[in-house]
Design a protein around this motif. Structure first.
Motif, mmCIF file in Angstrom:
data_model
loop_
_atom_site.group_PDB
_atom_site.id
_atom_site.type_symbol
_atom_site.label_atom_id
_atom_site.label_comp_id
_atom_site.label_asym_id
_atom_site.label_seq_id
_atom_site.Cartn_x
_atom_site.Cartn_y
_atom_site.Cartn_z
ATOM 1 N N TYR A 129 0.831 -1.209 0.000
ATOM 2 C CA TYR A 129 0.000 0.000 0.000
ATOM 3 C C TYR A 129 0.862 1.254 0.000
ATOM 4 O O TYR A 129 1.901 1.296 0.664
ATOM 5 C CB TYR A 129 -0.915 0.022 1.223
ATOM 6 N N PRO A 130 0.420 2.303 -0.682
ATOM 7 C CA PRO A 130 1.191 3.555 -0.685
ATOM 8 C C PRO A 130 1.080 4.336 0.621
ATOM 9 O O PRO A 130 1.944 5.131 0.951
ATOM 10 C CB PRO A 130 0.591 4.346 -1.846
ATOM 11 N N VAL A 131 -0.008 4.104 1.367
ATOM 12 C CA VAL A 131 -0.215 4.831 2.618
ATOM 13 C C VAL A 131 -0.455 3.830 3.753
ATOM 14 O O VAL A 131 -1.250 2.895 3.610
ATOM 15 C CB VAL A 131 -1.414 5.792 2.531
ATOM 16 N N ILE A 132 0.239 4.045 4.857
ATOM 17 C CA ILE A 132 0.034 3.248 6.058
ATOM 18 C C ILE A 132 -0.422 4.185 7.162
ATOM 19 O O ILE A 132 0.209 5.216 7.424
ATOM 20 C CB ILE A 132 1.337 2.542 6.517
ATOM 21 N N ALA A 133 -1.531 3.861 7.801
ATOM 22 C CA ALA A 133 -2.016 4.642 8.941
ATOM 23 C C ALA A 133 -1.858 3.817 10.205
ATOM 24 O O ALA A 133 -2.281 2.654 10.255
ATOM 25 C CB ALA A 133 -3.476 5.031 8.747
ATOM 26 N N VAL A 134 -1.240 4.402 11.212
ATOM 27 C CA VAL A 134 -1.107 3.754 12.517
ATOM 28 C C VAL A 134 -1.916 4.578 13.513
ATOM 29 O O VAL A 134 -1.548 5.706 13.841
ATOM 30 C CB VAL A 134 0.369 3.666 12.964
ATOM 31 N N LEU A 135 -3.030 4.020 13.957
ATOM 32 C CA LEU A 135 -3.929 4.714 14.863
ATOM 33 C C LEU A 135 -3.833 4.130 16.262
ATOM 34 O O LEU A 135 -3.540 2.946 16.434
ATOM 35 C CB LEU A 135 -5.368 4.614 14.352
ATOM 36 N N GLY A 136 -4.120 4.956 17.243
ATOM 37 C CA GLY A 136 -4.069 4.490 18.621
ATOM 38 C C GLY A 136 -3.999 5.652 19.576
ATOM 39 O O GLY A 136 -3.889 6.808 19.168
ATOM 40 N N PRO A 137 -4.090 5.374 20.879
ATOM 41 C CA PRO A 137 -4.099 6.461 21.855
ATOM 42 C C PRO A 137 -2.785 7.228 21.888
ATOM 43 O O PRO A 137 -1.738 6.717 21.474
ATOM 44 C CB PRO A 137 -4.342 5.742 23.191
ATOM 45 N N PHE A 182 3.701 7.301 2.193
ATOM 46 C CA PHE A 182 3.146 8.104 3.290
ATOM 47 C C PHE A 182 2.863 7.209 4.496
ATOM 48 O O PHE A 182 2.171 6.191 4.379
ATOM 49 C CB PHE A 182 1.845 8.782 2.871
ATOM 50 N N ILE A 183 3.406 7.598 5.646
ATOM 51 C CA ILE A 183 3.095 6.939 6.906
ATOM 52 C C ILE A 183 2.433 7.988 7.789
ATOM 53 O O ILE A 183 3.018 9.038 8.065
ATOM 54 C CB ILE A 183 4.372 6.406 7.604
ATOM 55 N N VAL A 184 1.192 7.743 8.197
ATOM 56 C CA VAL A 184 0.488 8.713 9.031
ATOM 57 C C VAL A 184 0.114 8.065 10.355
ATOM 58 O O VAL A 184 -0.144 6.866 10.434
ATOM 59 C CB VAL A 184 -0.770 9.278 8.330
ATOM 60 N N THR A 185 0.122 8.871 11.412
ATOM 61 C CA THR A 185 -0.361 8.396 12.707
ATOM 62 C C THR A 185 -1.523 9.271 13.136
ATOM 63 O O THR A 185 -1.648 10.420 12.708
ATOM 64 C CB THR A 185 0.735 8.446 13.790
ATOM 65 N N THR A 216 -11.248 9.728 1.154
ATOM 66 C CA THR A 216 -10.166 10.085 0.238
ATOM 67 C C THR A 216 -9.252 8.942 -0.183
ATOM 68 O O THR A 216 -8.788 8.915 -1.319
ATOM 69 C CB THR A 216 -9.283 11.180 0.860
ATOM 70 N N LEU A 217 -8.962 8.019 0.724
ATOM 71 C CA LEU A 217 -7.886 7.056 0.454
ATOM 72 C C LEU A 217 -8.339 5.602 0.461
ATOM 73 O O LEU A 217 -7.511 4.702 0.613
ATOM 74 C CB LEU A 217 -6.757 7.251 1.478
ATOM 75 N N ALA A 218 -9.611 5.372 0.309
ATOM 76 C CA ALA A 218 -10.098 3.998 0.275
ATOM 77 C C ALA A 218 -9.387 3.204 -0.819
ATOM 78 O O ALA A 218 -9.270 3.662 -1.954
ATOM 79 C CB ALA A 218 -11.605 3.977 0.032
ATOM 80 N N GLY A 219 -8.890 2.028 -0.455
ATOM 81 C CA GLY A 219 -8.188 1.176 -1.407
ATOM 82 C C GLY A 219 -6.714 1.494 -1.558
ATOM 83 O O GLY A 219 -5.979 0.755 -2.203
ATOM 84 N N ARG A 220 -6.285 2.606 -0.960
ATOM 85 C CA ARG A 220 -4.881 3.018 -1.076
ATOM 86 C C ARG A 220 -4.145 2.949 0.248
ATOM 87 O O ARG A 220 -2.966 3.262 0.324
ATOM 88 C CB ARG A 220 -4.792 4.460 -1.607
ATOM 89 N N ILE A 221 -4.853 2.554 1.311
ATOM 90 C CA ILE A 221 -4.295 2.672 2.647
ATOM 91 C C ILE A 221 -4.515 1.406 3.467
ATOM 92 O O ILE A 221 -5.549 0.748 3.343
ATOM 93 C CB ILE A 221 -4.924 3.891 3.370
ATOM 94 N N ALA A 222 -3.508 1.051 4.252
ATOM 95 C CA ALA A 222 -3.631 -0.031 5.233
ATOM 96 C C ALA A 222 -3.689 0.622 6.617
ATOM 97 O O ALA A 222 -2.860 1.466 6.944
ATOM 98 C CB ALA A 222 -2.446 -0.974 5.144
#
Length: 395
Positions: free
Chosen positions: A18-26, A101-104, A118-124
């Motif tokens: 994937y071109p974009v990785i999102a790391v979510l959390g507290p 792109f790596i986003v938190t 915006t990024l459906a299908g492009r992001i994990a």
């Protein structure tokens, strides 16, 4: 001290697809440290920095153009400038670079809304919660007693910097309320909201009663429902819903409330030490919260959805935790350190209702010795930190 995070393997693998990785959390769960260590050649930009945030909000296209990087960009706390996600899409589609792109993010609702648009299908999307039992165990930092682990909680700073838990969590709540709550909802009465959080801690492990919470806070049940969603979106609490299969009889339908981190819950309850926890009336609920939260961490660290429930009928028969596998697996959680026959009584009613096999039933208790009983496999709380891997036949 650097503590190895188990989700890193999944994250690096996803970055090859994937071109974009999102790391979510507290906040303070270790997201920034994780992504900087995993992607050392990426350019790091913190959107907590006021100047950076203002630049990003004023002219998102120019902001991304002025901070180029051959290997990639890390955008920390993307909820502060979610508009950037729309402009990232153009770059992603043009450059076609994996893991660029790596986003938190620390606010689930804000980030997920922006991503879905915006990024459906492009992001994990990964979820990083505070340290799991197995991560602490592998780092040789896991306390000997479950009460110590529950009271200290699992935020990395407690272990890496030897911070005093009560001070850390007290400041965490103050900062969280002053910053994130104001951003997510127009909550003007912060004092009442802080009382609401403490009341939630006093109901850990209990079925949610909106009317009761509202009466105790002096607000209506619609407000309580909205406030609960705020706490969930910012990873303070999570709801455990009843097992949804219809077995032809009446089951309870309301969710239970648990805390993502029991150290935070103990601080809200003014529990100042593990000795105080030993004698506290909510000891059982806090231990239950600790184990269920860790099972969720295990699932997230394998890039899976939690899919964890509880089961209770209207006569009071109950199983603390149902793992939704190919066949649901019941898990009872007991605070006691000595295995007793009444640990297994819930399984008889579960079996009668579901008519499922008795192949895998588990009891997790406050001791450390694993035992095999005819009714269930008994796991010490430390071994329970590896249960999901065991069920998935991993490692």
């Amino acid at each position: 001290m650097l503590i190895k995070r188990e989700i890193e393997v999944q994250m690096l693998d996803a970055a090859t697809e994937y071109p974009v990785i999102a790391v979510l959390g507290p906040r303070q769960s270790g997201k920034t440290t994780l992504v900087q260590m995993a992607f050392p050649d990426h350019r790091y930009i913190s959107l907590e920095d006021f100047d950076m945030k203002e630049l990003a909000l004023a002219d998102p296209r120019r902001f991304l153009a002025e901070y180029p990087s051959n290997s990639g960009i890390i955008l920390d706390e993307i909820q502060n400038a979610p508009q950037l996600l729309s402009y990232m899409q153009t770059i992603v589609d043009r450059e076609k670079k994996k893991g660029f792109f790596i986003v938190t993010g620390s606010q689930n609702i804000l980030v997920h809304e922006a991503i879905s648009q915006t990024l459906a299908g492009r992001i994990a999307i990964m979820t990083l919660l505070p340290l799991s039992v197995s991560e602490l165990d592998q780092a040789k930092l896991l306390p000997d007693k479950i009460e110590t682990a529950v009271w200290k909680g699992a935020y990395p700073q407690v272990y890496a910097e030897n911070s005093i838990p009560s001070r850390l969590y007290s400041n965490y709540i103050l900062t969280y309320v002053e910053r994130d709550v104001r951003q997510m909802r127009q909550i003007t009465d912060l004092e009442t909201f802080q009382r609401f959080i403490r009341l939630c801690a006093g109901r850990v492990g209990q079925v949610v009663n909106l009317e009761s919470l509202g009466n105790d806070c002096g607000v209506n049940h619609s407000t309580i429902k909205a406030w609960l969603s705020v706490l969930e979106a910012s990873y303070i609490i999570f709801s455990l819903y009843p097992y949804y299969k219809n077995f032809g009889r009446r089951l309870i339908k309301s969710p239970k409330i648990y805390f993502v981190d029991t150290g935070l819950a103990c601080s809200l309850l003014n529990i100042k030490s593990e000795q105080e926890l030993d004698n506290h009336y909510l000891r059982g609920g806090l231990i239950e919260s600790f184990i269920i939260s860790d099972l969720r961490k295990q699932r997230f660290n394998l890039e899976q959805q939690p899919s964890i429930y509880f089961w209770r009928d209207y006569t009071g028969n109950e199983i603390d935790c149902i793992l939704d596998q190919i066949e649901p697996i019941p898990v009872e959680i007991k605070a006691g350190k000595t295995v007793a026959t009444d640990f297994f009584k819930g399984f008889d009613q579960w079996q009668e209702w579901t008519q499922l096999s008795k192949k895998e039933h588990y009891v997790v208790y406050g001791g450390t010795e694993n035992q095999n009983w005819p009714q269930a496999t008994v796991l010490g709380w430390k071994s329970a930190g590896y249960l999901i891997k065991k069920l998935e036949k991993i490692g």
